[in-house]
Write an enzyme that holds these catalytic residues in place. Structure first.
Site, short mmCIF file in Angstrom:
data_model
loop_
_atom_site.label_atom_id
_atom_site.label_comp_id
_atom_site.label_asym_id
_atom_site.label_seq_id
_atom_site.Cartn_x
_atom_site.Cartn_y
_atom_site.Cartn_z
N GLU A 18 160.78 67.05 -59.71
CA GLU A 18 162.21 66.73 -59.67
C GLU A 18 162.53 65.29 -60.05
O GLU A 18 161.90 64.35 -59.56
CB GLU A 18 162.74 67.01 -58.26
CG GLU A 18 164.23 66.82 -58.11
CD GLU A 18 164.77 67.61 -56.94
OE1 GLU A 18 164.99 68.83 -57.10
OE2 GLU A 18 164.93 67.03 -55.86
N LYS A 34 164.84 62.53 -59.31
CA LYS A 34 165.67 62.27 -58.13
C LYS A 34 165.67 60.77 -57.85
O LYS A 34 164.64 60.21 -57.49
CB LYS A 34 165.06 63.06 -56.95
CG LYS A 34 165.77 62.94 -55.62
CD LYS A 34 165.08 63.81 -54.56
CE LYS A 34 165.84 63.83 -53.25
NZ LYS A 34 165.18 64.65 -52.21
N LYS A 60 169.80 71.14 -60.47
CA LYS A 60 169.80 71.07 -59.00
C LYS A 60 171.12 70.42 -58.58
O LYS A 60 171.36 69.25 -58.84
CB LYS A 60 168.60 70.22 -58.56
CG LYS A 60 168.30 70.29 -57.09
CD LYS A 60 167.16 71.27 -56.88
CE LYS A 60 166.72 71.42 -55.45
NZ LYS A 60 166.63 70.21 -54.68
N GLU A 109 167.93 79.38 -52.54
CA GLU A 109 167.34 78.56 -51.45
C GLU A 109 167.76 79.03 -50.07
O GLU A 109 168.93 79.29 -49.81
CB GLU A 109 167.79 77.12 -51.67
CG GLU A 109 167.25 76.17 -50.62
CD GLU A 109 167.67 74.75 -50.91
OE1 GLU A 109 167.32 74.22 -51.99
OE2 GLU A 109 168.35 74.16 -50.06
N ASN A 112 163.52 75.88 -48.19
CA ASN A 112 163.69 74.44 -48.03
C ASN A 112 163.20 74.00 -46.66
O ASN A 112 163.71 74.46 -45.64
CB ASN A 112 165.15 74.02 -48.25
CG ASN A 112 165.24 72.55 -48.62
OD1 ASN A 112 164.34 71.75 -48.31
ND2 ASN A 112 166.30 72.16 -49.30
N GLU A 115 160.01 73.93 -50.78
CA GLU A 115 160.77 72.76 -51.24
C GLU A 115 160.85 71.68 -50.15
O GLU A 115 161.03 72.01 -48.98
CB GLU A 115 162.22 73.15 -51.55
CG GLU A 115 162.43 74.22 -52.58
CD GLU A 115 163.91 74.60 -52.65
OE1 GLU A 115 164.20 75.74 -53.00
OE2 GLU A 115 164.76 73.75 -52.32
N SER A 116 160.77 70.45 -50.58
CA SER A 116 161.04 69.25 -49.76
C SER A 116 159.91 68.86 -48.82
O SER A 116 159.24 69.71 -48.23
CB SER A 116 162.30 69.43 -48.90
OG SER A 116 163.42 69.76 -49.66
O1 LIG Z 1 167.24 65.19 -50.01
C1 LIG Z 1 168.23 65.13 -49.25
O2 LIG Z 1 168.46 64.18 -48.48
C2 LIG Z 1 169.24 66.24 -49.25
C3 LIG Z 1 170.35 66.14 -48.41
C4 LIG Z 1 171.31 67.14 -48.40
C5 LIG Z 1 171.17 68.24 -49.23
C6 LIG Z 1 170.06 68.35 -50.08
C7 LIG Z 1 169.11 67.35 -50.09
N1 LIG Z 1 168.04 67.40 -50.93
C8 LIG Z 1 167.86 68.37 -51.93
C9 LIG Z 1 166.49 68.85 -51.89
O3 LIG Z 1 166.30 69.88 -51.31
C10 LIG Z 1 165.40 68.01 -52.46
O4 LIG Z 1 165.87 67.20 -53.49
C11 LIG Z 1 164.17 68.72 -52.99
O5 LIG Z 1 163.79 69.82 -52.27
C12 LIG Z 1 162.99 67.71 -53.06
O6 LIG Z 1 162.78 67.17 -51.79
P1 LIG Z 1 161.80 65.93 -51.58
O7 LIG Z 1 160.49 66.26 -52.22
O8 LIG Z 1 161.68 65.78 -50.11
O9 LIG Z 1 162.44 64.75 -52.23
#
Ligand SMILES: O=C(O)c1ccccc1NCC(=O)[C@H](O)[C@H](O)COP(=O)(O)O
Length: 275
Positions: A58, A60, A125, A174, A195, A225-226
């Site tokens: 991603e 970001k 996204k 998601e 997520n 994810e995340s």
């Molecule tokens: O990332 C956030 O803070 C967030 C807050 C509110 C809604 C969505 C958010 N993020 C989107 C995502 O889910 C992430 O960009 C994506 O899954 C990647 O996550 P990461 O690897 O932890 O940066």
């Protein structure tokens, strides 16, 4: 869907207001004409079915939970690193006010991903609430879009999935709990994103993927994810039966983005989900 003043509620409200303005500036007909000029979408599902965990890398720059952590990042340079590291797909945040992304980033990244040997699909996204945004994604070169069950009712989800498929694109649907997962499966989602981040509290917990992945039918693709930072995290998620991971911050902050994509994508998939 309750709107009680969380950041997520503010994002959805702001997105709706911005959408009304964009629709006034660029009517949907003009956007559809632009969408039809694009080359056909690169399919997401086959890109995520492999013997090793597929990495959706991603672009970001920041987020509501972590602030602006990569303000200077150039989307094209980041995408080139991700492609060199063997990313199976790229994800581009297009929300400006909360994530510092743009549709311009999406178009730039899509051009690069599609020109690479063996074209790589690109995901828009954002917080998609209306068919207009899906046409907008296609007009800027996206092959897939994110649909978040927490911000849609089941009729909206069905409508947005229909428009996505009609345009030849794919949706990453998601979810964050069992009830949202049931909604996604019933809607026919082919790619389900679990997520680990609770979008209302921002708590990140990999056990969410470990709990939900085994419940996803084997004919669907599962993306965790995340909050994924290390090969150990990916090995843990692979044991729960995921096919792919979506990673933002850990890749953006890595000193060598190409190497970390390569390392996270070296983990073998464990086929353990039933029908
Ligand atoms: O990332 C956030 O803070 C967030 C807050 C509110 C809604 C969505 C958010 N993020 C989107 C995502 O889910 C992430 O960009 C994506 O899954 C990647 O996550 P990461 O690897 O932890 O940066």
């Amino acid at each position: 869907m309750t709107r009680t003043g969380t950041v997520l509620d503010r994002i959805v409200e702001r997105t709706s207001a911005d959408l009304a303005e964009r629709r006034r500036r660029v009517p949907e007909g003009a956007l559809r004409a632009q969408a039809h000029e694009q080359a056909p979408p690169v399919p997401l599902v086959p890109a995520l079915r492999a013997d090793r965990v597929s990495v959706i890398a991603e672009v970001k720059r920041g987020s509501p939970s972590r602030g602006l952590f990569a303000p200077e990042a150039d989307a094209a340079a980041v995408a080139m690193d991700y492609l060199a590291g063997g990313a199976a797909a790229l994800s581009v945040l297009t929300d400006e006010p909360f994530f510092h992304g743009s549709l311009k980033d999406l178009a730039v990244v899509a051009r690069l991903a599609h020109a690479s040997p063996g074209p790589v699909p690109v995901l828009r996204k954002d917080f998609l609430l209306d068919p207009y945004q899906i046409v907008e994604a296609r007009a800027h070169g996206a092959d897939a879009v994110l649909l978040i069950v927490a911000v849609l009712d089941r009729w909206q989800l069905a409508e947005l999935l229909g428009v996505t498929w009609e345009l030849g694109m794919e949706a990453l649907v998601e979810v964050h709990d069992e009830s949202e997962l049931a909604t996604a499966v019933e809607a026919g989602a082919r790619v389900i994103g679990i997520n680990n981040r609770d979008l209302r509290t921002f708590t990140v917990d990999l056990t969410v993927s470990e709990r939900l992945a085994p419940l996803v039918p084997a004919d669907r693709v599962v993306v965790a994810e995340s909050g994924i930072h290390s090969v150990a995290d990916v090995e843990r998620l692979a044991r729960a039966g995921i096919d792919a991971i979506l990673v933002g911050e850990a890749l953006m902050m890595a000193p060598d983005r190409r190497a970390i994509v390569q390392a996270l994508g070296s983990v073998e998939v464990v086929r353990c989900r039933g029908s």
